[in-house]
Design a protein around this motif. Structure first.
Motif, PDB file in Angstrom:
ATOM      1  N   ASP A 123       3.948   1.477  -9.588  1.00 48.48           N
ATOM      2  CA  ASP A 123       4.868   1.066  -8.515  1.00 48.48           C
ATOM      3  C   ASP A 123       5.859   0.110  -9.161  1.00 48.48           C
ATOM      4  OD1 ASP A 123       5.894  -0.710  -6.447  1.00 48.48           O
ATOM      5  OD2 ASP A 123       4.266  -0.098  -5.118  1.00 48.48           O
ATOM      6  N   ALA A 126      11.543  -0.424  -6.950  1.00 47.17           N
ATOM      7  CA  ALA A 126      11.359  -0.696  -5.515  1.00 47.17           C
ATOM      8  C   ALA A 126      12.327  -1.706  -4.919  1.00 47.17           C
ATOM      9  CB  ALA A 126       9.909  -1.146  -5.265  1.00 47.17           C
ATOM     10  N   PRO A 127      13.629  -1.506  -5.075  1.00 51.32           N
ATOM     11  CA  PRO A 127      14.564  -2.456  -4.476  1.00 51.32           C
ATOM     12  C   PRO A 127      14.611  -2.298  -2.961  1.00 51.32           C
ATOM     13  CG  PRO A 127      15.775  -0.621  -5.396  1.00 51.32           C
ATOM     14  CD  PRO A 127      14.328  -0.390  -5.742  1.00 51.32           C
ATOM     15  N   ASN A 128      15.126  -3.318  -2.305  1.00 51.31           N
ATOM     16  CA  ASN A 128      15.382  -3.202  -0.876  1.00 51.31           C
ATOM     17  C   ASN A 128      16.726  -2.517  -0.705  1.00 51.31           C
ATOM     18  OD1 ASN A 128      13.003  -4.535  -0.378  1.00 51.31           O
ATOM     19  ND2 ASN A 128      13.994  -6.543  -0.418  1.00 51.31           N
ATOM     20  N   HIS A 163       8.687   2.467  -4.283  1.00 45.34           N
ATOM     21  CA  HIS A 163       8.337   1.984  -2.940  1.00 45.34           C
ATOM     22  C   HIS A 163       9.502   1.160  -2.398  1.00 45.34           C
ATOM     23  CE1 HIS A 163       5.379   0.873   0.132  1.00 45.34           C
ATOM     24  NE2 HIS A 163       5.743  -0.387   0.005  1.00 45.34           N
ATOM     25  N   GLY A 165      12.309  -0.755  -0.251  1.00 46.16           N
ATOM     26  CA  GLY A 165      12.281  -1.522   1.000  1.00 46.16           C
ATOM     27  C   GLY A 165      13.308  -0.930   1.947  1.00 46.16           C
ATOM     28  N   GLU A 262       8.910   1.957   2.353  1.00 45.96           N
ATOM     29  CA  GLU A 262       8.118   1.296   3.400  1.00 45.96           C
ATOM     30  C   GLU A 262       8.094   2.105   4.699  1.00 45.96           C
ATOM     31  OE1 GLU A 262       9.387  -2.753   3.818  1.00 45.96           O
ATOM     32  OE2 GLU A 262       9.059  -3.204   1.694  1.00 45.96           O
ATOM     33  N   TYR A 315       5.007  -7.089   5.634  1.00 38.20           N
ATOM     34  CA  TYR A 315       5.054  -6.538   4.276  1.00 38.20           C
ATOM     35  C   TYR A 315       3.638  -6.200   3.795  1.00 38.20           C
ATOM     36  CZ  TYR A 315       6.404  -6.713  -0.764  1.00 38.20           C
ATOM     37  OH  TYR A 315       6.630  -6.449  -2.090  1.00 38.20           O
ATOM     38  N   ASP A 319       1.862  -2.627   2.674  1.00 36.15           N
ATOM     39  CA  ASP A 319       1.256  -2.439   1.358  1.00 36.15           C
ATOM     40  C   ASP A 319      -0.203  -1.990   1.477  1.00 36.15           C
ATOM     41  OD1 ASP A 319       2.605  -2.431  -1.055  1.00 36.15           O
ATOM     42  OD2 ASP A 319       3.044  -4.579  -0.948  1.00 36.15           O
ATOM     43  N   TYR A 337       1.374  -2.642 -10.111  1.00 33.24           N
ATOM     44  CA  TYR A 337       2.566  -3.134  -9.413  1.00 33.24           C
ATOM     45  C   TYR A 337       3.391  -3.965 -10.372  1.00 33.24           C
ATOM     46  CZ  TYR A 337      -0.142  -1.986  -5.226  1.00 33.24           C
ATOM     47  OH  TYR A 337      -0.868  -1.341  -4.263  1.00 33.24           O
ATOM     48  N   VAL A 339       6.053  -6.190 -10.396  1.00 33.14           N
ATOM     49  CA  VAL A 339       6.789  -6.965  -9.390  1.00 33.14           C
ATOM     50  C   VAL A 339       6.831  -8.423  -9.855  1.00 33.14           C
ATOM     51  CG1 VAL A 339       6.899  -7.621  -6.950  1.00 33.14           C
ATOM     52  CG2 VAL A 339       5.876  -5.424  -7.580  1.00 33.14           C
ATOM     53  N   GLN A 343       5.596 -12.992  -6.184  1.00 33.17           N
ATOM     54  CA  GLN A 343       4.771 -12.265  -5.212  1.00 33.17           C
ATOM     55  C   GLN A 343       3.276 -12.279  -5.575  1.00 33.17           C
ATOM     56  OE1 GLN A 343       6.231  -8.585  -3.580  1.00 33.17           O
ATOM     57  NE2 GLN A 343       8.356  -9.160  -3.952  1.00 33.17           N
ATOM     58  N   HIS A 346       0.838 -12.675  -2.617  1.00 36.56           N
ATOM     59  CA  HIS A 346       0.812 -11.443  -1.825  1.00 36.56           C
ATOM     60  C   HIS A 346      -0.171 -10.437  -2.425  1.00 36.56           C
ATOM     61  CE1 HIS A 346       2.229  -7.808   0.197  1.00 36.56           C
ATOM     62  NE2 HIS A 346       2.491  -7.275  -0.975  1.00 36.56           N
ATOM     63  N   PHE A 347      -0.097 -10.238  -3.733  1.00 34.06           N
ATOM     64  CA  PHE A 347      -0.968  -9.227  -4.348  1.00 34.06           C
ATOM     65  C   PHE A 347      -2.421  -9.692  -4.417  1.00 34.06           C
ATOM     66  CE2 PHE A 347       3.177  -7.577  -5.737  1.00 34.06           C
ATOM     67  CZ  PHE A 347       3.039  -6.281  -5.230  1.00 34.06           C
TER      68      PHE A 347
HETATM   69  N1  ARG Z   1      10.859  -4.282  -2.157  1.00 32.31           N
HETATM   70  C1  ARG Z   1      10.117  -5.368  -2.741  1.00 32.31           C
HETATM   71  C2  ARG Z   1      11.083  -6.457  -3.186  1.00 32.31           C
HETATM   72  O1  ARG Z   1      12.249  -6.170  -3.458  1.00 32.31           O
HETATM   73  C3  ARG Z   1       9.274  -4.959  -3.920  1.00 32.31           C
HETATM   74  C4  ARG Z   1       8.212  -3.953  -3.594  1.00 32.31           C
HETATM   75  C5  ARG Z   1       7.151  -3.920  -4.643  1.00 32.31           C
HETATM   76  N2  ARG Z   1       6.116  -2.996  -4.360  1.00 32.31           N
HETATM   77  C6  ARG Z   1       5.170  -3.143  -3.429  1.00 32.31           C
HETATM   78  N3  ARG Z   1       4.313  -2.185  -3.250  1.00 32.31           N
HETATM   79  N4  ARG Z   1       5.073  -4.258  -2.722  1.00 32.31           N
HETATM   80  O2  ARG Z   1      10.674  -7.588  -3.298  1.00 32.31           O
END
Ligand code: ARG
Length: 578
Positions: A123, A126-128, A163, A165, A262, A315, A319, A337, A339, A343, A346-347
């Motif tokens: 993973d 994964a940009p928003n 993944h 956003g 998402e 969020y 996940d 991940y 990332v 974060q 979160h993980f």
């Molecule tokens: N979209 C999230 C961001 O820009 C990152 C996602 C990472 N992947 C995940 N499965 N949470 O911060």
């Protein structure tokens, strides 16, 4: 002898232990490592010291017994004992020759496949969406792509999943802006740009006027409740953004097997939360549903919220549904991940919730640091915007193009273009991959786009250099794939040093995955190029007599193969000319 040398040495050490009647304690690491000081040997083991410590014996005496029982035939000189009981191994020239021939024979350059092979979901990126990728996204994107390539090369069954956003709160603002200030002709001409303008403008309006915030919130709620008009706008925004993203990934040579953003999980959130509640894993607290970790050393006061009091999901909820899908539908053994470090909590929470449900897959947060501006704050341009990733790529290619124009003005246009692309984008990737992923670094055009020193262009140029030898070759090149190692005679120290570095590829590639550190591989290719240049300065190739000529040609061919493969794992291509 097709195993990497440290494995081969460790296996012979194991045999000599039993021959010497020494019983290693369970779990003793036979790890043989590369020598820090090559004057003493190529590889080293501290086995005797570890064993002596465990059995309260004399370490040098223990080393003596191991060495006396060690069979070095065809592999190394009789091992030497140094200092308090280190065992040093000097590999024989014929064993190096066998390694070089093995690299030329094998389409994986002698790197053994991982055993067992795992199904791994990576993973990354994964940009928003509905905001363009900025330079900060480069880290996850490039590190993730490399790790996926390396895992695939080692024989793992890799699934890459972007993944994105595509269901965030940003859509409240975008929908409001779309309805009030969108310029349809600008949207048609450059959709990403127009979306960004709309987003920024509404953002500014919202800062000045709380009523705008309230309107955006209502648009968001309407979207979440399935309002047809808002859904249609949302769908268009996501499509446009994906097209823009795909263009960047295409340039970077990055491919995703899936784009399950998402929003894909929307329908799965309510049932998931219900399951967690029914299983007693999530409990109610002030109207919200949370998972508490009372016995966890770090999370005791950090519950994971899975449903807000107003019924909204988070969020983390998405996940959790994503993990269910990857484990259930894809049968993943591991999920990685890639990332940013912010974060981390979160993980940790996520992985802990999964453990609570009785499953134990290997879930890894491969964290990375940030890219900072000159003021050591998060990267912004002078106007306050993030530097966009596209601009970095364009600038990189333009700078490479200027060098190509200066050096090779007569090349055909399409070749100029392909060289500039490979060199410019290679420079950007290598600048990222040669750093430890956890370091925060200050963005610098100079560093990211440098063409000299420890850079991709230097490495690409090294490949071109090796290949130019074969272009000058008169008569056919030796049949490298079926070369008899007995015909290779390595003598000069530079030949040995180059062979040693080539053989290390089989050690470095798996090591890069141990702690998910592509920078090990980046450092390796630099050392290989340095070993080649030292060899090439000291050892004439085409003018040498036999067997030196065939030996050196084989070393050149193996260098080209390992460098090209290594750069390929870093996602960096090599042009034929530069
Ligand atoms: N979209 C999230 C961001 O820009 C990152 C996602 C990472 N992947 C995940 N499965 N949470 O911060």
């Amino acid at each position: 002898m097709t195993r990497p040398l440290p494995d081969e040495l460790a296996s012979r050490l194991r045999t000599s232990l039993s021959a010497a009647g020494l019983e290693p304690p369970a779990g003793l690491d036979l790890a043989v490592v590369v020598s820090q000081d090559l004057r003493f040997g190529d590889y080293q083991s501290n086995l005797a010291m570890a064993l002596a410590k465990a059995t309260r014996a004399n370490p040098r005496e223990t080393a003596g017994r191991i060495v006396a029982a060690f069979d070095p035939t065809g592999l190394c000189a009789p091992p030497a004992i140094a200092g308090p009981g280190f065992i040093n191994f000097r590999i024989l020239p014929e064993a190096w020759a066998a390694k070089v021939a093995g690299i030329l024979r094998d389409d994986h350059c002698g790197v053994p496949p991982a055993a067992p092979s795992h199904r791994i979901v990576v993973d990354f990126s994964a940009p928003n969406v509905a905001k363009p990728m900025h330079v900060g996204h480069i880290r996850s994107t490039i590190i993730g792509d490399t790790l996926a390539r390396v895992a695939r090369f080692l024989g793992h069954d890799v699934i890459t999943d972007n993944h994105i956003g595509d269901w965030g709160t940003q859509f409240g603002m975008i929908i409001h802006g779309w309805k009030t200030i969108l310029d349809p002709s600008a949207l048609a001409a450059d959709p990403i740009h127009e979306l960004l303008r709309v987003y920024k403008e509404v953002n500014a309006l919202a800062k000045a006027d709380p009523a705008v915030i309230e309107t955006c919130r209502r648009e968001l709620v309407a979207l979440q409740q399935g309002d047809a008009a808002n859904l249609a706008i949302w769908r268009q925004c996501v499509e446009v953004s994906k097209t823009g993203l795909q263009r960047i990934y295409d340039r970077l040579g990055i491919r995703f097997d899936h784009w399950l953003g998402e929003s894909f999980y929307n329908d799965r959130l309510a049932p998931l939360v219900e399951r967690l509640r029914a299983a007693g894993i999530a409990t109610e607290s002030d109207g919200a549903l949370c998972v508490f970790f009372p016995d966890h050393p770090r999370l005791a006061d950090k519950p994971c919220l899975v449903r807000k009091a107003d019924g909204g999901f988070l969020y983390a909820t998405t996940d959790l549904a994503t993990i269910d899908f990857r484990l259930g539908e894809w049968n993943a053994d591991e999920v990685w991940y890639v990332v940013g470090a912010p974060q981390q909590l979160h993980f940790q929470q996520l992985f802990e919730v999964v453990r609570r449900t009785g499953r134990n897959p290997r879930l890894v947060h491969i964290a990375h640091g940030s890219i900072l501006g000159q003021d050591r704050k998060l990267m912004k341009t002078r106007s306050g915007d993030n530097v966009q990733l596209v601009d970095v790529l364009d600038e990189a290619v333009a700078r490479a193009r200027a060098v190509v124009e200066a050096k090779n003005p007569d090349l055909p246009e399409d070749e100029k273009q392909s060289i500039s692309t490979a060199v410019g984008l290679g420079a950007v990737k290598f600048a990222e991959l040669s750093q430890h992923r956890m370091t925060d670094y200050i963005f610098s055009w100079e560093k990211m786009l440098a063409l000299h020193g420890d850079t991709a262009p230097y490495l690409q140029y090294s490949c071109v250099r090796v290949r130019s030898i074969f272009r000058k070759l008169e008569g056919p090149a030796p049949a490298f794939a079926t070369l008899d190692p007995a015909g290779l005679v390595l003598q000069a120290p530079e030949e040995i040093a180059l062979a040693r570095q080539l053989a290390r590829f089989a050690e470095v590639v798996p090591a890069a995955l141990d702690d998910h550190r592509p920078n090990l591989l980046a450092a390796f290719v630099l050392e290989l190029a340095a070993a080649f240049h030292a060899f090439f300065a000291a050892c004439p190739v085409l003018k040498a007599g036999e067997p030196a000529r065939t030996t050196r040609l084989a070393l050149c061919a193996a260098t080209d193969k390992v460098l090209t493969t290594g750069l390929g794992l870093l996602g960096i291509g090599v042009p034929d000319r530069m």
